[in-house]
Design a protein around this motif. Sequence first.
Motif, PDB file in Angstrom:
ATOM      1  N   GLY A 248       0.866  -1.117   0.125  1.00 32.96           N
ATOM      2  CA  GLY A 248       0.057  -0.147   0.280  1.00 32.96           C
ATOM      3  C   GLY A 248       0.837   1.446  -0.047  1.00 32.96           C
ATOM      4  N   GLY A 250      -0.046   4.342  -0.109  1.00 32.06           N
ATOM      5  CA  GLY A 250      -0.711   5.546  -0.201  1.00 32.06           C
ATOM      6  C   GLY A 250      -0.305   6.592   1.488  1.00 32.06           C
ATOM      7  N   THR A 351      -2.107  -1.364  11.039  1.00 31.63           N
ATOM      8  CA  THR A 351      -3.362  -0.510  11.462  1.00 31.63           C
ATOM      9  C   THR A 351      -3.652   0.628  12.905  1.00 31.63           C
TER      10      THR A 351
HETATM   11  P1  NAI Z   1      -4.570   5.168   2.009  1.00 33.41           P
HETATM   12  O1  NAI Z   1      -5.743   5.364   1.559  1.00 33.41           O
HETATM   13  O2  NAI Z   1      -3.798   6.409   1.870  1.00 33.41           O
HETATM   14  O3  NAI Z   1      -3.367   4.709   1.141  1.00 33.41           O
HETATM   15  C1  NAI Z   1      -3.401   3.017   1.542  1.00 33.41           C
HETATM   16  C2  NAI Z   1      -3.350   2.278   0.121  1.00 33.41           C
HETATM   17  O4  NAI Z   1      -3.443   1.099  -0.078  1.00 33.41           O
HETATM   18  C3  NAI Z   1      -4.084   2.991  -1.374  1.00 33.41           C
HETATM   19  O5  NAI Z   1      -2.632   3.225  -1.797  1.00 33.41           O
HETATM   20  C4  NAI Z   1      -4.416   1.473  -1.913  1.00 33.41           C
HETATM   21  O6  NAI Z   1      -4.639   1.684  -3.472  1.00 33.41           O
HETATM   22  C5  NAI Z   1      -3.333   0.490  -1.256  1.00 33.41           C
HETATM   23  N1  NAI Z   1      -4.374  -0.813  -1.607  1.00 33.41           N
HETATM   24  C6  NAI Z   1      -5.309  -1.707  -0.485  1.00 33.41           C
HETATM   25  N2  NAI Z   1      -5.717  -2.390  -1.172  1.00 33.41           N
HETATM   26  C7  NAI Z   1      -3.997  -2.640  -1.744  1.00 33.41           C
HETATM   27  C8  NAI Z   1      -3.615  -4.457  -1.860  1.00 33.41           C
HETATM   28  N3  NAI Z   1      -4.728  -4.661  -1.854  1.00 33.41           N
HETATM   29  N4  NAI Z   1      -2.419  -4.323  -1.734  1.00 33.41           N
HETATM   30  C9  NAI Z   1      -2.101  -3.399  -2.643  1.00 33.41           C
HETATM   31  N5  NAI Z   1      -2.365  -2.331  -1.665  1.00 33.41           N
HETATM   32  C10 NAI Z   1      -3.606  -2.034  -1.320  1.00 33.41           C
HETATM   33  O7  NAI Z   1      -4.583   5.191   3.669  1.00 33.41           O
HETATM   34  P2  NAI Z   1      -3.370   5.785   4.456  1.00 33.41           P
HETATM   35  O8  NAI Z   1      -3.174   6.839   5.590  1.00 33.41           O
HETATM   36  O9  NAI Z   1      -2.306   5.653   3.827  1.00 33.41           O
HETATM   37  O10 NAI Z   1      -3.694   3.916   5.934  1.00 33.41           O
HETATM   38  C11 NAI Z   1      -3.396   2.776   5.448  1.00 33.41           C
HETATM   39  C12 NAI Z   1      -2.997   2.325   6.617  1.00 33.41           C
HETATM   40  O11 NAI Z   1      -2.058   3.471   7.540  1.00 33.41           O
HETATM   41  C13 NAI Z   1      -4.578   2.367   7.839  1.00 33.41           C
HETATM   42  O12 NAI Z   1      -4.786   1.070   8.238  1.00 33.41           O
HETATM   43  C14 NAI Z   1      -4.922   3.168   8.508  1.00 33.41           C
HETATM   44  O13 NAI Z   1      -5.765   3.094   9.057  1.00 33.41           O
HETATM   45  C15 NAI Z   1      -3.091   3.438   9.000  1.00 33.41           C
HETATM   46  N6  NAI Z   1      -3.331   4.500   9.442  1.00 33.41           N
HETATM   47  C16 NAI Z   1      -2.746   5.624   8.640  1.00 33.41           C
HETATM   48  C17 NAI Z   1      -2.560   6.980   9.669  1.00 33.41           C
HETATM   49  C18 NAI Z   1      -2.474   8.020   8.684  1.00 33.41           C
HETATM   50  O14 NAI Z   1      -2.726   9.126   9.263  1.00 33.41           O
HETATM   51  N7  NAI Z   1      -3.255   7.957   7.631  1.00 33.41           N
HETATM   52  C19 NAI Z   1      -1.938   6.795  10.614  1.00 33.41           C
HETATM   53  C20 NAI Z   1      -1.398   5.701  11.152  1.00 33.41           C
HETATM   54  C21 NAI Z   1      -1.991   4.828  10.518  1.00 33.41           C
END
Ligand code: NAI
Length: 664
Positions: A248, A250, A351
């Motif tokens: 991922g 993101g 997570t």
């Molecule tokens: P995001 O939505 O920015 O990124 C998630 C990425 O995962 C996307 O680019 C998506 O295309 C990719 N993805 C989804 N399914 C996939 C798969 N099967 N294989 C490969 N890539 C895949 O989300 P974000 O914010 O980066 O969050 C990711 C994790 O980190 C979540 O579990 C979130 O709760 C956790 N987190 C987020 C924080 C934040 O401030 N955004 C802080 C700490 C943890």
Amino acid sequence: MARYELVKRSVALITLTNPPVNALSSAVRHAMAKSMEQALNDPKVTAVVICGENGRFCGGADIREFAGPLRGPPLVPLLDAIEAGEKPVVAAIEGVALGGGFELALVCHYCIAHFKVNHFVLKIIKAVGMSRAAKPLSSRRVSMLTTPCPPDLDALLEVVTMEVKKKARGVMAPLACIQAVRAAATMPYSKGIKRESELMATLFNSGQARALQYCFFAQRTAGKWTLPSGAQWNNSKPREIRSAAIIGLGTMGRGIVVSLARVGISVIAVESEKKLLETGKQMVIGMLERDAKRRGVSASLNLLKFTLSLQDLKDVDLVIEAVFEDMALKKRVFQELSKVCRPATLLCTNTSGLDVDALAGVTDRPHLVVGMHFFSPAHVMKLLEVVCGPRSSSETIATAMSLGKRMGKVSVAVGNCPGFVGNRMLKPYMDQATFLLEEGATPEQIDKALEDFGFAMGVFRMSDLAGLDVGWRIRKESGLTGPDVDPKNPPRRRHGRRYCPIPDMVCEQGRFGQKTGRGWYMYDKPGGTNAKPDPLIQNLLEMYRSRYAIQPRNISDQEIIERCLFALANEGFRILEDGIAARPEDIDVIYLFGYGFPRHRGGPMFYASMVGLERVLERLEHYHQAHPDVPHLEPSPLLKKLVACGSPSVQTWREHIKTMHSHL
Ligand code: NAI
């Protein structure tokens, strides 16, 4: 503590030897005083060189000695003696010269500094030789120097004071520094030094000094993790990690890739679609290049590989999953990883609050599964929560902790529960803020009270920055809001407790914070950062209160601080009770490094202890009585127990917690 040698038959070399930073402990001060006396009395000695062992001049006072009364010779008379001495003294500065170490350098008649030069001290001794020895020292004494005093000194210091007050809200030390500079510019040396000593004494005896010293030790304590199983930092060996994979790309995944690559770990990054992979790749490369430029090194792009296939991960040492916060999706990814990766590969999740053990349960190696909870932006924020499931092995935990350290993070080992430590505590804190809105406060009033307390950002500004839609999605999924809510539910109650729907109403209007240019505040444009109060939010609050017949009341800053921060600390007590955090220091470190809690307040648990546990208990009881449908305001049993035990100091709470059940 300080080694004395006569070199080249005429130079006294005094080497501070107090690892790791040659701090000025009482033993060092004592040895220095003796060495200086010897050098000044020895007719063979014509010059003195002071240096520190292991490439570090001196890191300043020994903070461990601050707790007790002063032992050994005080520093200032020793510095005065060096400065007034009839033999030239040279400071050979390598690495650090901080605090008292910097003062030591200043009173020497010559300072020569270099970041890193081979045989640096030897070169200085050679240069010092005799050439400096014969020259008069009067012009080299710092006390004889005249300080230029600009005519507009008052205006200048006024500007600086305003800037400091904005940047370091409520912190005493930087303001005292400005006053010391004023004294230096306007008073003769002896009076200026006296004024500085007075300022120092005030700071030294302040609660802020105690808080800052506590933070220093709390950070060290966090690295020494310990589990009820007996596994701990000094009996568990971490594995070496050479290669890693991130799933991922993101917001979080990108920052984690950068954090790993810049410490030399090769990384395979995986995305689900070609376009997303390409975007993620460009972002990561840009971030790494900017980071390398800033640090003056070359970007380690050759360590990166980008792929759409999990099959490419079969040989990596460790995987960190950072896909959407969706349990079903995460479980699928972990099942897949379990099939693809070699049996020894560690499987970690980023997570923010889901059950790490449930993820471990779908793999063929639950003992190798652990949470690595980074904070956004992951390549900037220092905190890493290492979430230990009941089946995580001590080697797995040690590896995650050591990898965090290698990436320059402050890692804290915590137990597995919804939200872990940081996000679990955030909920009662944010709930109180929204309840206060219902009762009559405004977002800007609440933010101002919290910012005056010392937070870099109040709760609403922070939410606008993080994005309001994330929490909204979670609330919808948990059945708290949206069309799925049982219509028989009273509107301001969910799951049997008070619920404030105002954040949902804000999101329903497409106001997701800075990214949409509107949130709790309004911004000049989407992505803007200049928050202004929005009359539309004011209208929304007024309509809301009249709809539910809430008579708004004046709410004091004191009530805002007490309700938000005592609810926060109260959840911290419950976390300690549950064994999710092993020590109050761990909670405080999480809040200092992950949530912008002001350092001069020491963290939520230390702050509670400074306010006085008895008072915290009394105020919580008071607020719980007024709001009986808010369980987070009900004082925790541990808080009551500590008060019953006479409110012991925070450092000894552990003894009381030990007797309670632990899940860690
Ligand atoms: P995001 O939505 O920015 O990124 C998630 C990425 O995962 C996307 O680019 C998506 O295309 C990719 N993805 C989804 N399914 C996939 C798969 N099967 N294989 C490969 N890539 C895949 O989300 P974000 O914010 O980066 O969050 C990711 C994790 O980190 C979540 O579990 C979130 O709760 C956790 N987190 C987020 C924080 C934040 O401030 N955004 C802080 C700490 C943890």
